[in-house]
Design a protein around this motif. Structure first.
Motif, PDB file in Angstrom:
ATOM      1  N   GLU A 296     -17.485   0.558  16.581  1.00  0.00           N
ATOM      2  CA  GLU A 296     -16.794   0.536  15.302  1.00  0.00           C
ATOM      3  C   GLU A 296     -15.337   0.908  15.558  1.00  0.00           C
ATOM      4  O   GLU A 296     -15.055   1.925  16.203  1.00  0.00           O
TER       5      GLU A 296
ATOM      6  N   GLN B 149     -14.481  -1.173  11.201  1.00  0.00           N
ATOM      7  CA  GLN B 149     -15.116  -2.481  11.381  1.00  0.00           C
ATOM      8  C   GLN B 149     -16.110  -2.421  12.538  1.00  0.00           C
ATOM      9  O   GLN B 149     -15.788  -1.923  13.621  1.00  0.00           O
ATOM     10  N   ARG B 150     -17.316  -2.942  12.309  1.00  0.00           N
ATOM     11  CA  ARG B 150     -18.379  -2.859  13.310  1.00  0.00           C
ATOM     12  C   ARG B 150     -18.491  -4.165  14.087  1.00  0.00           C
ATOM     13  O   ARG B 150     -18.506  -5.253  13.513  1.00  0.00           O
TER      14      ARG B 150
END
Length: 289
Positions: free
Chosen positions: A58, A62-63
């Motif tokens: 991450e 945002q992963r």
């Protein structure tokens, strides 16, 4: 025989790039979690690449998934968190941590182009050079900090060279073909070389050669050939007394008029003017690579 292992290096020398750590690791514990804002070791950049299995990272909320063939690039400290989730297959990775201002600069360049997650083929120069470096360290033949600094910098330049645009990573086979074409043109620039003869030497068709060359060099094979011819002409103008027409012939140009036109495009003067302007342009050779 090389096996999963890791190596750390400690030095107070901040005048050069330094390798902080490097390794090959099999991860199978969900306790494997690294928070980039909470690590006690700071001031380095990280490259980690998946050989098999699956991991996650991450970055700024945002992963991203990290399957085989992908890697991530982050700085410590920064807002990132990478980890393993329990599954049947372990997460097999290679990684290295580097310290130095130049490492930070190159990391920024690559992340700006590709984002924090990059893709490279397993046989790409970047990964091949990593294995060479790790092998030398494991064998005890590569431990001097200056030698390591050179090898790390070479590795980073390989990483940068293959990061021109997303999806432009080069496989080892592509690099071999392009290098073969470049070597042929350097050795035969004085001859009437065509795209067909270059492709034939590389045992591929000319259209495929152009695609590979554009991907690797951001130029065409014939433009690369023209660069080598002008380089040769510059050298002969300064190191011989041959007439311009003779130099034109020896450098593979079709005619003196075409030679003059191309030379002016490169040097903003005629071949004869360059020969005469030794004070303003005191170069016996100029390279366009």
């Amino acid at each position: 025989m090389l096996k999963p292992s890791s190596f750390g290096f400690r030095t107070n020398d901040r005048s050069i790039l330094t390798l902080d750590s490097i390794g090959w690791q099999l991860i199978n514990s969900p306790e494997y979690v690294f928070d980039g804002t909470a690590r006690p070791d700071t001031g380095h950049v990280i490259f980690q690449y998946t050989l098999s299995g699956l991991g996650y990272i991450e970055v700024e909320g945002q992963r991203f998934t990290l399957p085989a063939g992908t890697g991530f690039m982050v700085k410590v400290p920064s807002r990132h968190n990478y980890y393993y989730v329990a599954q049947e297959e372990p997460w097999e990775v290679i990684w290295l941590n580097i310290r130095g201002e130049e490492a930070n600069r190159i990391w920024d360049l690559i992340v700006d182009r590709e984002g924090p997650v990059i893709r490279r083929e397993a046989d790409s120069p970047v990964i091949a050079e990593f294995w060479t470096m790790l092998s030398g360290i494991a064998e005890g033949t590569l431990t001097d900090k200056y030698q390591l600094s050179v090898r790390v910098y070479e590795w980073m330049l390989s990483l940068l060279r293959t990061s021109r645009e997303p999806g432009t990573e080069l496989s080892a086979s592509t690099s071999t073909i392009v290098d073969k074409a470049k070597r042929y043109m350097k050795e035969h620039y004085a001859q009437p070389v065509t795209l067909e003869t270059i492709a034939g030497h590389c045992e591929i068709n000319k259209h495929y050669l152009c695609r590979l060359f554009q991907k690797a060099e951001r130029t065409s094979p014939l433009a690369y050939l023209r660069d080598r011819r002008v380089e040769a002409a510059v050298g002969l103008l300064r190191t011989t007394e041959w007439p311009v027409q003779e130099i034109c012939k020896r450098c593979g140009f079709d005619s003196p008029s075409y030679f003059g036109k191309v030379f002016r495009e490169y040097m903003a003067m005629t071949p004869l003017e360059y020969r005469q302007k030794k004070l303003e342009f005191p170069y016996d050779a100029i390279y366009y690579e």
